[in-house]
Design a protein around this motif. Structure first.
Motif, PDB file in Angstrom:
ATOM      1  N   MET A  91      20.591  67.349 -32.528  1.00 55.30           N
ATOM      2  CA  MET A  91      21.321  67.219 -31.450  1.00 55.30           C
ATOM      3  C   MET A  91      22.953  67.192 -31.774  1.00 55.30           C
ATOM      4  N   GLY A  92      23.114  65.625 -32.285  1.00 49.16           N
ATOM      5  CA  GLY A  92      23.794  64.908 -32.501  1.00 49.16           C
ATOM      6  C   GLY A  92      24.375  65.982 -33.524  1.00 49.16           C
ATOM      7  N   GLY A  93      23.560  66.158 -34.608  1.00 50.85           N
ATOM      8  CA  GLY A  93      24.611  66.862 -35.928  1.00 50.85           C
ATOM      9  C   GLY A  93      24.465  68.098 -35.847  1.00 50.85           C
ATOM     10  N   SER A  94      24.757  68.797 -34.844  1.00 50.62           N
ATOM     11  CA  SER A  94      24.866  70.326 -34.572  1.00 50.62           C
ATOM     12  C   SER A  94      26.742  69.885 -34.294  1.00 50.62           C
ATOM     13  N   MET A  95      26.838  68.878 -33.748  1.00 52.17           N
ATOM     14  CA  MET A  95      28.645  68.319 -33.562  1.00 52.17           C
ATOM     15  C   MET A  95      29.253  69.203 -34.743  1.00 52.17           C
ATOM     16  N   VAL A  96      28.929  68.398 -36.302  1.00 48.95           N
ATOM     17  CA  VAL A  96      29.327  68.548 -37.439  1.00 48.95           C
ATOM     18  C   VAL A  96      29.714  70.016 -37.707  1.00 48.95           C
ATOM     19  N   SER A  97      28.269  70.816 -37.184  1.00 46.09           N
ATOM     20  CA  SER A  97      28.615  71.696 -37.798  1.00 46.09           C
ATOM     21  C   SER A  97      29.462  72.552 -36.933  1.00 46.09           C
ATOM     22  N   ALA A  98      29.998  72.311 -35.890  1.00 50.17           N
ATOM     23  CA  ALA A  98      30.494  72.739 -34.565  1.00 50.17           C
ATOM     24  C   ALA A  98      32.276  72.625 -35.138  1.00 50.17           C
ATOM     25  N   ILE A  99      32.130  71.100 -35.494  1.00 46.79           N
ATOM     26  CA  ILE A  99      33.538  71.241 -36.373  1.00 46.79           C
ATOM     27  C   ILE A  99      33.909  71.978 -37.686  1.00 46.79           C
ATOM     28  N   ARG A 100      32.969  71.954 -38.540  1.00 52.49           N
ATOM     29  CA  ARG A 100      33.241  72.259 -39.484  1.00 52.49           C
ATOM     30  C   ARG A 100      33.593  74.086 -39.313  1.00 52.49           C
ATOM     31  N   LEU A 101      32.591  74.641 -38.679  1.00 51.22           N
ATOM     32  CA  LEU A 101      33.331  76.064 -38.133  1.00 51.22           C
ATOM     33  C   LEU A 101      34.354  76.418 -37.767  1.00 51.22           C
ATOM     34  N   ASN A 102      35.110  75.712 -36.898  1.00 48.92           N
ATOM     35  CA  ASN A 102      36.179  75.632 -36.380  1.00 48.92           C
ATOM     36  C   ASN A 102      37.539  75.247 -36.831  1.00 48.92           C
ATOM     37  N   LYS A 103      36.954  74.253 -38.009  1.00 52.67           N
ATOM     38  CA  LYS A 103      37.852  74.414 -38.884  1.00 52.67           C
ATOM     39  C   LYS A 103      38.264  75.323 -40.526  1.00 52.67           C
ATOM     40  N   GLU A 104      36.775  75.897 -40.289  1.00 54.16           N
ATOM     41  CA  GLU A 104      37.140  77.139 -41.507  1.00 54.16           C
ATOM     42  C   GLU A 104      37.699  78.391 -40.681  1.00 54.16           C
ATOM     43  N   ARG A 105      37.412  78.491 -39.062  1.00 58.38           N
ATOM     44  CA  ARG A 105      38.588  79.125 -38.991  1.00 58.38           C
ATOM     45  C   ARG A 105      40.016  79.249 -38.098  1.00 58.38           C
ATOM     46  N   SER A 106      40.178  77.594 -38.217  1.00 61.56           N
ATOM     47  CA  SER A 106      41.474  77.956 -38.995  1.00 61.56           C
ATOM     48  C   SER A 106      42.352  77.954 -40.377  1.00 61.56           C
ATOM     49  N   THR A 107      41.782  76.998 -41.116  1.00 59.26           N
ATOM     50  CA  THR A 107      42.153  77.834 -42.778  1.00 59.26           C
ATOM     51  C   THR A 107      41.814  79.255 -42.828  1.00 59.26           C
TER      52      THR A 107
END
Length: 277
Positions: A91-107
């Motif tokens: 479950m904890g590793g999913s946070m990393v994937s969520a952060i990356r998705l959010n970052k790729e949205r902003s870029t």
């Protein structure tokens, strides 16, 4: 892997079957999942954090608690803490994937992917597939660490395979839930803080650290039915013997809730996130 490489790899499938076909969706998802895995393994701090910290935590829990849980329950505490840390890692590793998705949205990467002639659902599917692979690897590593410390499979090979499947299925369903939150959150939202708070609550109120009947009476129903406890109890039973049916039903229900409540918001949120720039 670049966006151009993704396009080239699936161009023939798209021309033959169309963007909306099942075959194109599967082909696009496979290639994009490989991109997600490459991004993940190239981020060394993230890899170390998601793989090493759960293993170190497992060792530290055993050192700190010692045989206290075993003396109280009559069973080695590893049969609670190993499943617990596997779910925490999943479950904890999913946070990393969520952060990356959010970052790729902003870029603007999501917008660039969205205008390519690929299946619209493939990018989200690829992220879940990549999470499934990561969860499987984390599970195997933590089981290896647990085995070195005394964790054993006494119920045979089929039960061991089923044990491995529990965190993979549950963790993948949770990943869908987390990705739905990520695509519907503003760019730069404090996802780590919010999801970390949820993780901390679930981590310290479950059957992995302590038997359910050791909690206050009013808290026991909450602890028994929160998402992590059925998974922990099911993995414990698959490894050392015990009731399976009810915990299997609870795990299936929680996985269905995570997926069922998240698919539509994830797809709608992804479209909005990809077209908002």
């Amino acid at each position: 892997m670049s966006v151009d490489a993704v396009h080239a790899a699936d161009l023939q499938a798209e021309r033959t079957h169309g963007e909306g076909s099942l075959r194109t969706w599967l082909a696009n998802s496979r290639v994009l999942a490989w991109r997600q895995l490459l991004v993940y393994v190239r981020n060394v701090p993230t890899v170390l954090q998601s793989l090493i910290i759960p293993a170190v935590s497992l060792v530290l829990i055993k050192v700190v608690l010692g045989d206290a849980v075993g003396d109280a329950t009559g069973q080695d505490s590893l049969y609670g803490t190993v499943p617990l840390m596997i779910l925490v890692g999943a479950m904890g590793g999913s946070m990393v994937s969520a952060i990356r998705l959010n970052k790729e949205r902003s870029t603007g990467l999501l917008a660039r992917l969205y205008v390519l002639p690929i299946n619209r659902a493939a990018d989200l599917t690829s992220r879940v597939l990549a999470e499934t692979v990561r969860i499987l690897v984390v599970t195997l590593i933590l089981l290896a660490v647990g085995s070195a410390m005394g964790f054993r499979f006494s119920e045979g090979v089929p039960a061991a395979i089923a044990l491995i499947a529990v965190p993979v299925v549950f963790g993948s369903a949770y990943a869908v839930f987390v990705l739905a939150i990520a695509v519907n959150s503003p760019a730069g939202a404090p996802l780590v803080q919010y999801l970390g708070l949820l993780m901390n609550v679930l981590m310290f109120f479950n059957s992995g650290f302590s038997p359910i009947d050791a909690y206050p009476g009013w808290l026991q129903p909450i602890v028994a039915n929160q998402p992590m406890t059925p998974g922990i109890d099911l993995m414990r039973s698959l490894a050392a013997g015990g009731p399976i049916t009810m915990n299997l039903i609870k795990v299936a229900i929680w996985a269905a809730i995570f997926v069922g409540a998240s698919i539509y918001p994830a797809l709608v949120g992804y479209r909005k996130a990809a077209t908002s720039r």
